[in-house]
Enzyme design. Sequence first.
Site, short mmCIF file in Angstrom:
data_model
loop_
_atom_site.label_atom_id
_atom_site.label_comp_id
_atom_site.label_asym_id
_atom_site.label_seq_id
_atom_site.Cartn_x
_atom_site.Cartn_y
_atom_site.Cartn_z
N HIS A 231 22.76 12.53 23.41
CA HIS A 231 22.77 12.45 25.00
C HIS A 231 23.09 12.99 26.21
CE1 HIS A 231 19.76 10.97 22.75
NE2 HIS A 231 20.42 9.20 22.40
N GLU B 98 10.48 3.36 25.30
CA GLU B 98 9.40 4.91 25.50
C GLU B 98 9.22 5.53 24.25
OE1 GLU B 98 12.28 7.41 27.88
OE2 GLU B 98 12.36 6.15 29.61
N LYS C 287 16.05 1.47 35.38
CA LYS C 287 14.97 2.72 34.83
C LYS C 287 13.55 1.91 34.64
CE LYS C 287 18.71 4.53 32.00
NZ LYS C 287 18.95 5.79 32.11
N ARG D 72 23.16 10.19 43.61
CA ARG D 72 24.75 10.30 43.66
C ARG D 72 24.84 11.61 43.34
NH1 ARG D 72 25.85 11.71 38.76
NH2 ARG D 72 24.86 9.63 36.93
#
Length: 503
Positions: free
Chosen positions: A235, A200, A116, A292
Amino acid sequence: MIKKILVANRGEIAVRVMRTCREMGISTVAVYSEADRKSLHVRYADEAYFIGNSPSNESYLVIDKILDAARKSKASAIHPGYGFLSENAEFARRCRKEGFIFIGPSSHSISTMGDKITARQTAMNAGIPVVPGTNREILNEKGLSGIVKEFGLPVMIKASAGGGGKGIRLVKNEKDLKSAVRAAKSEAMSAFGDDSVYIEKYISSPHHIEFQILADKFGNVIHLCERECSVQRRHQKIIEESPSPLMTPGLREKMGEAAVKAAKAVEYEGAGTVEFLVDEDLNFYFLEMNTRLQVEHPITERVIGVDLVKAQIHIAAGEPLMYKQSDICQLGHAIECRIYAEDPFRNFMPDPGLIRHITEPTGLGIRTDGYVYEGYEIPIFYDPMISKLIVWGIRRGDAIDRMKRALYEYKISGVKTSIPFLKNIMNTRSFIDGKYNTHFIEDNLETLIKPGTECGATCEDMSVIAAFFDYMTKIKMFQSPAQSVITPDGWKEYGKRKSITRL
Ligand code: ADP
Ligand code: ADP
Ligand code: MG
């Protein structure tokens, strides 16, 4: 020309990939673990190879075993599905090195986007707005308060190698920051074998909106519009729909362009998904890219009219994209519900086990992608998702009505499922109005986990009643006149006497 494909996966996605192969006249090879001897993907495939014990780190995650099966079967290509090795750059590299076509992007694209932190850097360099946050790994506890001052609380601590909603921590108070970083690191280490975390800014009340992209080996990249995935628990997505109720044509164009840019930045090849968070003012931020096929890909297939697995195979075989961006338009509305073997009324506890009975919904506008059948025992070793129910309607309201009908028709007994929970969602005002964000489940949890009382009986009651009748019939307590008989042409009739051939 690809003649034979090994599918390095199990469950519904393995069956789904093989279905397209069958349509394309391509032979299929399954691999299976001990627990999956009777799995549908093994029965569906033209050939199947045993690859080891039930835990996935002794079977589906062992690159050498998969490649061994590929060699033995003389497959020319390998499809990784999702999960397992699908985002493992080393697997893609090994497949290619050993002479197989890997149906997916280059290992360079996978490793850049799979991490990430590097994905965020790549997106920023390409001029795409990203969620504000650190662009480097948090190595120690120094400087944490400076970071918090820059972005403001709350913040999210996220594992750079994270996926499937795991390795994400919300921090609301500065005093919790240090311990949260420590905990996140050890959690990430045990889940992903990599303890890098970063921070974040927490986007409050966001929508999760992602764009499907397709890219060929000639540099052509298109997007296939968006999927709204804000119905999430911990999530992780539970329901997805396309189009997004929040979307405007202008925003779609801007986000679509950003998604294409992200794919071009890593010279992407194949099908991929660029995920964004969108805030209340319709500002959008790059979240991550999944290199993917995604679980929720069927809703895009339905509204766009493209078989994404077929597109993946064509691209991997070196063919140019069959569509231009201007060919792509959305028709109607599609919704997907993920059906899990779990008990929503007991804190979503997984409930694997024997499927005693299953009736899947059918009829206009309905697709089920599953792998269980009557008498099949869901193993305890893998993800508890048993199927995906996808419906289509010309308008959003029609799709919701159809989803309600389909969930009503869906009967599974033997294991608890999330079907009653999904029914409750379909009856929740903010979902019906299309006014929801990623807090939807949390905000409505109390009403969502109340057992439904449809037809005056809960689903659990109905399965008990069905099991009782089944048992009584077996011990011949129920005799004519109300017997179930099979007529010579195969139709089941009730209440007929023995004059009709009885099987
Ligand atoms: P993400 O949540 O990573 O953005 P998806 O929504 O496509 O992406 O979900 C992928 C998740 O599905 C995996 O992280 C894993 O938890 C789960 N999964 C992996 N393999 C399987 C499988 N064979 N059957 C069902 N679920 C799986
Ligand atoms: P994963 O790889 O596990 O899919 P993502 O980065 O895609 O992780 O995040 C999963 C979900 O977590 C998002 O869809 C969103 O609901 C929530 N989330 C992640 N980052 C943030 C953030 N910065 N602010 C608010 N919510 C977030
Ligand atoms: Mg994600």
